[in-house]
Design a protein around this motif. Structure first.
Motif, PDB file in Angstrom:
ATOM      1  N   ARG A 110     -17.198   6.095   7.762  1.00  0.00           N
ATOM      2  CA  ARG A 110     -18.174   6.489   8.427  1.00  0.00           C
ATOM      3  C   ARG A 110     -18.863   7.959   8.405  1.00  0.00           C
ATOM      4  NH1 ARG A 110     -18.010   4.234  14.554  1.00  0.00           N
ATOM      5  NH2 ARG A 110     -19.751   5.001  14.569  1.00  0.00           N
ATOM      6  N   ALA A 111     -17.703   8.824   8.086  1.00  0.00           N
ATOM      7  CA  ALA A 111     -17.859  10.191   7.892  1.00  0.00           C
ATOM      8  C   ALA A 111     -18.383  10.498   6.568  1.00  0.00           C
ATOM      9  CB  ALA A 111     -16.658  10.934   8.447  1.00  0.00           C
ATOM     10  N   GLY A 112     -18.443   9.680   5.715  1.00  0.00           N
ATOM     11  CA  GLY A 112     -18.961   9.898   4.509  1.00  0.00           C
ATOM     12  C   GLY A 112     -17.739  10.111   3.334  1.00  0.00           C
ATOM     13  N   ALA A 113     -16.704  10.075   3.848  1.00  0.00           N
ATOM     14  CA  ALA A 113     -15.606  10.448   2.828  1.00  0.00           C
ATOM     15  C   ALA A 113     -15.480   9.417   1.557  1.00  0.00           C
ATOM     16  CB  ALA A 113     -14.000  10.419   3.527  1.00  0.00           C
ATOM     17  N   PRO A 114     -15.303   9.970   0.484  1.00  0.00           N
ATOM     18  CA  PRO A 114     -15.043   8.905  -0.736  1.00  0.00           C
ATOM     19  C   PRO A 114     -14.176   7.865  -0.581  1.00  0.00           C
ATOM     20  CG  PRO A 114     -14.831  11.413  -1.354  1.00  0.00           C
ATOM     21  CD  PRO A 114     -14.647  11.291   0.018  1.00  0.00           C
ATOM     22  N   PRO A 115     -14.836   6.544  -0.717  1.00  0.00           N
ATOM     23  CA  PRO A 115     -14.013   5.419  -0.287  1.00  0.00           C
ATOM     24  C   PRO A 115     -13.262   5.282  -1.469  1.00  0.00           C
ATOM     25  CG  PRO A 115     -16.337   4.835  -1.051  1.00  0.00           C
ATOM     26  CD  PRO A 115     -16.235   6.362  -1.126  1.00  0.00           C
ATOM     27  N   THR A 116     -12.123   4.324  -0.875  1.00  0.00           N
ATOM     28  CA  THR A 116     -11.136   3.639  -1.811  1.00  0.00           C
ATOM     29  C   THR A 116     -11.830   2.371  -2.141  1.00  0.00           C
ATOM     30  OG1 THR A 116      -9.179   4.594  -0.680  1.00  0.00           O
ATOM     31  CG2 THR A 116      -8.933   2.775  -1.994  1.00  0.00           C
ATOM     32  N   ASP A 117     -11.745   1.974  -3.614  1.00  0.00           N
ATOM     33  CA  ASP A 117     -12.186   0.408  -3.762  1.00  0.00           C
ATOM     34  C   ASP A 117     -11.352  -0.572  -3.514  1.00  0.00           C
ATOM     35  OD1 ASP A 117     -10.350   0.356  -5.786  1.00  0.00           O
ATOM     36  OD2 ASP A 117     -11.692   0.325  -7.588  1.00  0.00           O
ATOM     37  N   SER A 118     -11.881  -1.626  -3.537  1.00  0.00           N
ATOM     38  CA  SER A 118     -10.883  -3.194  -3.199  1.00  0.00           C
ATOM     39  C   SER A 118      -9.634  -2.813  -3.803  1.00  0.00           C
ATOM     40  CB  SER A 118     -11.844  -4.158  -3.458  1.00  0.00           C
ATOM     41  OG  SER A 118     -12.913  -4.134  -2.778  1.00  0.00           O
ATOM     42  N   TYR A 119      -9.558  -2.553  -5.120  1.00  0.00           N
ATOM     43  CA  TYR A 119      -8.153  -2.638  -5.715  1.00  0.00           C
ATOM     44  C   TYR A 119      -7.256  -1.370  -5.085  1.00  0.00           C
ATOM     45  CZ  TYR A 119     -10.369  -5.965  -8.588  1.00  0.00           C
ATOM     46  OH  TYR A 119     -10.947  -7.148  -9.298  1.00  0.00           O
ATOM     47  N   GLY A 120      -7.831  -0.140  -4.832  1.00  0.00           N
ATOM     48  CA  GLY A 120      -6.932   0.564  -4.217  1.00  0.00           C
ATOM     49  C   GLY A 120      -6.360   0.291  -2.819  1.00  0.00           C
ATOM     50  N   TYR A 121      -7.421  -0.222  -1.872  1.00  0.00           N
ATOM     51  CA  TYR A 121      -6.800  -0.921  -0.849  1.00  0.00           C
ATOM     52  C   TYR A 121      -5.677  -1.966  -0.895  1.00  0.00           C
ATOM     53  CZ  TYR A 121     -10.601   1.365   1.985  1.00  0.00           C
ATOM     54  OH  TYR A 121     -11.428   2.380   2.309  1.00  0.00           O
ATOM     55  N   ALA A 122      -5.825  -2.746  -1.923  1.00  0.00           N
ATOM     56  CA  ALA A 122      -4.905  -3.687  -2.078  1.00  0.00           C
ATOM     57  C   ALA A 122      -3.684  -3.241  -2.763  1.00  0.00           C
ATOM     58  CB  ALA A 122      -5.428  -4.623  -3.312  1.00  0.00           C
ATOM     59  N   ALA A 123      -3.629  -2.144  -3.350  1.00  0.00           N
ATOM     60  CA  ALA A 123      -2.326  -1.692  -4.117  1.00  0.00           C
ATOM     61  C   ALA A 123      -1.599  -0.810  -2.847  1.00  0.00           C
ATOM     62  CB  ALA A 123      -2.797  -0.561  -5.047  1.00  0.00           C
ATOM     63  N   SER A 124      -2.522  -0.157  -2.111  1.00  0.00           N
ATOM     64  CA  SER A 124      -1.780   0.345  -0.810  1.00  0.00           C
ATOM     65  C   SER A 124      -0.962  -0.506   0.021  1.00  0.00           C
ATOM     66  CB  SER A 124      -2.966   1.171  -0.205  1.00  0.00           C
ATOM     67  OG  SER A 124      -3.290   2.352  -0.805  1.00  0.00           O
ATOM     68  N   ALA A 125      -1.704  -1.634   0.395  1.00  0.00           N
ATOM     69  CA  ALA A 125      -0.985  -2.583   1.180  1.00  0.00           C
ATOM     70  C   ALA A 125       0.306  -3.126   0.578  1.00  0.00           C
ATOM     71  CB  ALA A 125      -1.887  -3.485   1.475  1.00  0.00           C
ATOM     72  N   LEU A 126       0.199  -3.510  -0.743  1.00  0.00           N
ATOM     73  CA  LEU A 126       1.458  -4.017  -1.419  1.00  0.00           C
ATOM     74  C   LEU A 126       2.388  -3.236  -1.386  1.00  0.00           C
ATOM     75  CD1 LEU A 126       2.593  -6.457  -2.955  1.00  0.00           C
ATOM     76  CD2 LEU A 126       1.864  -5.334  -4.994  1.00  0.00           C
ATOM     77  N   ARG A 127       2.135  -1.715  -1.539  1.00  0.00           N
ATOM     78  CA  ARG A 127       3.333  -0.828  -1.347  1.00  0.00           C
ATOM     79  C   ARG A 127       3.992  -0.993  -0.160  1.00  0.00           C
ATOM     80  NH1 ARG A 127       0.441   3.422  -1.938  1.00  0.00           N
ATOM     81  NH2 ARG A 127       0.318   3.280  -4.058  1.00  0.00           N
ATOM     82  N   VAL A 128       3.157  -0.817   0.754  1.00  0.00           N
ATOM     83  CA  VAL A 128       3.825  -1.090   2.286  1.00  0.00           C
ATOM     84  C   VAL A 128       4.704  -2.518   2.356  1.00  0.00           C
ATOM     85  CG1 VAL A 128       3.407  -1.279   4.805  1.00  0.00           C
ATOM     86  CG2 VAL A 128       2.077   0.067   3.427  1.00  0.00           C
ATOM     87  N   ALA A 129       4.094  -3.683   1.779  1.00  0.00           N
ATOM     88  CA  ALA A 129       4.928  -4.833   1.883  1.00  0.00           C
ATOM     89  C   ALA A 129       6.069  -4.912   0.959  1.00  0.00           C
ATOM     90  CB  ALA A 129       3.924  -5.763   1.438  1.00  0.00           C
ATOM     91  N   LEU A 130       5.964  -4.168  -0.225  1.00  0.00           N
ATOM     92  CA  LEU A 130       7.186  -3.929  -0.738  1.00  0.00           C
ATOM     93  C   LEU A 130       8.373  -3.092  -0.003  1.00  0.00           C
ATOM     94  CD1 LEU A 130       5.730  -3.229  -4.346  1.00  0.00           C
ATOM     95  CD2 LEU A 130       7.214  -5.407  -3.609  1.00  0.00           C
ATOM     96  N   ASP A 131       7.835  -2.034   0.741  1.00  0.00           N
ATOM     97  CA  ASP A 131       9.107  -1.212   1.496  1.00  0.00           C
ATOM     98  C   ASP A 131       9.544  -2.179   2.488  1.00  0.00           C
ATOM     99  OD1 ASP A 131       8.609   0.907  -0.350  1.00  0.00           O
ATOM    100  OD2 ASP A 131       6.907   1.913   1.248  1.00  0.00           O
ATOM    101  N   ASP A 132       8.706  -2.987   3.320  1.00  0.00           N
ATOM    102  CA  ASP A 132       8.977  -3.988   4.245  1.00  0.00           C
ATOM    103  C   ASP A 132      10.211  -4.762   4.010  1.00  0.00           C
ATOM    104  OD1 ASP A 132       8.829  -4.945   6.998  1.00  0.00           O
ATOM    105  OD2 ASP A 132       7.722  -6.487   6.256  1.00  0.00           O
ATOM    106  N   SER A 133       9.985  -5.463   2.816  1.00  0.00           N
ATOM    107  CA  SER A 133      10.860  -6.340   2.007  1.00  0.00           C
ATOM    108  C   SER A 133      12.071  -6.040   1.503  1.00  0.00           C
ATOM    109  CB  SER A 133       9.859  -7.362   1.252  1.00  0.00           C
ATOM    110  OG  SER A 133       9.747  -6.544  -0.242  1.00  0.00           O
ATOM    111  N   GLY A 134      12.179  -4.770   1.143  1.00  0.00           N
ATOM    112  CA  GLY A 134      13.264  -4.371   0.127  1.00  0.00           C
ATOM    113  C   GLY A 134      13.354  -4.624  -1.042  1.00  0.00           C
TER     114      GLY A 134
END
Length: 394
Positions: A32-56
């Motif tokens: 909303r503030a006009g920051a350069p957005p991450t694309d769909s694949y970038g969001y997906a990769a970020s979420a997977l990184r968190v899930a991998l850490d969560d799983s070990g």
């Protein structure tokens, strides 16, 4: 008809061992503030990184991949650096079921289920003339032949018909919305954390009668990931597994282009069939479910699904509002992250994450005590699907 004996082989055979999502609140503020957005694949990769850490687990442990639309599975594998022995494409309702079947069949041992969407930054239109396409699927999806170019118009018709047939009032529908917002206030990741009273709800502008602004889901950016494996492999990890205990599905496509399943049946026949299947497989009933996560692109989904799955007196989901059964600390916990109306519209994916966190006891201030069984319900695109999750000791 489902073969319950064969289906029972999937009971407790697979587990979710890792979940991850992006910061919906921060990302929404940034876009909303006009920051350069991450694309769909970038969001997906970020979420997977968190899930991998969560799983070990490590990325090299992943040998199966499911990409949620709008992601392409080949491109997602390339972005993530994954060469898998099995991959597929699925929406949130089907992804967990497909992964469970692939794991049980031995096609993979650790499957990543990954979704990302930059719908707000990209200006995605879910209604209006620009949403109508000559593509056959989209033309059906937005019901252009009937002059409906938005899902909101369809669900307004559904809400009017259901309310007329079953006596659900506008204030009772608003009670569901207010209860979800109360949960969102306890969720630091939710986009909408502002208080919402029933008076606020009723005073809000009507978008498509009887649906008001707060009956519509959010449009925001984000990513979600889950990691599933067999229960045998899960037992070797430090992660706390959440077991897939029951699966139900019932399609309702006959007369679909005339809108009959949604407007005349409200998907209730498929709700009941899927409920029978998921509860038979899980060995429980709705009275044993501590938390329910219901796909809610529009608020009317929630009371109708609770009706169809037996959580209220038949035809009277308004009773749950009148009894004060909904909301934090009350008898029935529904969409405890805030759902699509207040946490994030991740097209069903974030509801799985919340189901896992509630089942583990990781939901923080919004945690429901003794949530031994958590249920996911979705009825979109002609299919009703449900999953019952259970803790490893349940």
């Amino acid at each position: 008809m489902p073969d319950y004996q064969r289906l029972s082989l999937l009971r407790d055979a697979t587990a979710v061992v890792g979940v991850g999502d992006t910061d919906y609140y921060r990302d929404n503020v940034a876009v909303r503030a006009g920051a350069p957005p991450t694309d769909s694949y970038g969001y997906a990769a970020s979420a997977l990184r968190v899930a991998l850490d969560d799983s070990g687990l490590r990325l090299s442990d992943i040998d199966g991949l499911i990409a949620g639309p709008p992601l392409a599975v080949e491109r997602l594998g390339e972005v993530l650096g994954l060469d898998t022995c099995w991959a597929d494409h699925a929406d949130a309702a089907s992804a967990v079921v497909k992964a469970a079947m692939a794991l049980h069949a031995g096609l993979a041992e650790c499957v990543a289920l990954v979704y990302g969407n930059d719908q707000r930054a990209a200006g995605t239109k879910y209604g209006g003339p620009s949403a109508v396409s000559t593509d056959k699927h989209l033309a059906y999806r937005y019901f252009a032949p009937w002059g409906l170019t938005s899902q909101g118009a369809l669900y307004a018709l559904m809400a009017n018909a259901y309310m007329a047939n079953h006596g659900l009032s506008e204030a009772e529908l608003g009670g569901y919305v207010v209860a979800q917002r109360q949960y969102a206030q306890l969720n630091p990741n939710a986009v909408l954390q502002r208080p919402l009273s029933l008076q606020d709800y009723l005073a809000a502008p009507t978008i498509c009668d009887p649906l008001r602004r707060h009956d519509y889901c959010l449009i925001n950016d984000g990513g979600v990931a889950l990691i599933m494996t067999t229960t045998e492999r899960a037992a070797t990890l430090d992660a706390r597994p959440v077991i897939v205990r029951g699966i139900g599905r019932s399609d309702q496509n006959a007369r679909s282009t005339s809108l009959a399943p949604r407007l005349l049946d409200f998907y209730l026949p498929s709700h009941r069939q899927a409920a029978s299947q998921v509860y038979e497989m899980a060995g429980i009933g709705p009275q044993d479910v501590g938390v329910v996560q219901i796909y809610d692109s529009f608020s009317i989904h929630v009371p109708v699904a609770l009706d169809g799955f037996g959580f209220c007196p038949p035809g009277d989901p308004g009773a749950l509002v009148r009894e004060g059964a909904l909301g934090p600390g009350r008898r029935l916990a529904v969409n405890t992250s805030g759902g699509h109306l207040a946490e994030s519209y991740m097209q069903g994916w974030n509801l799985h994450v919340e189901a896992v966190r509630q089942t583990r006891g990781d939901a923080g201030d919004r945690q429901v005590p003794d949530a031994r069984h958590t249920q996911f319900i979705s009825d979109v695109a002609g299919k009703t699907m449900s999953i019952v999750y259970a803790g490893a000791t349940a």
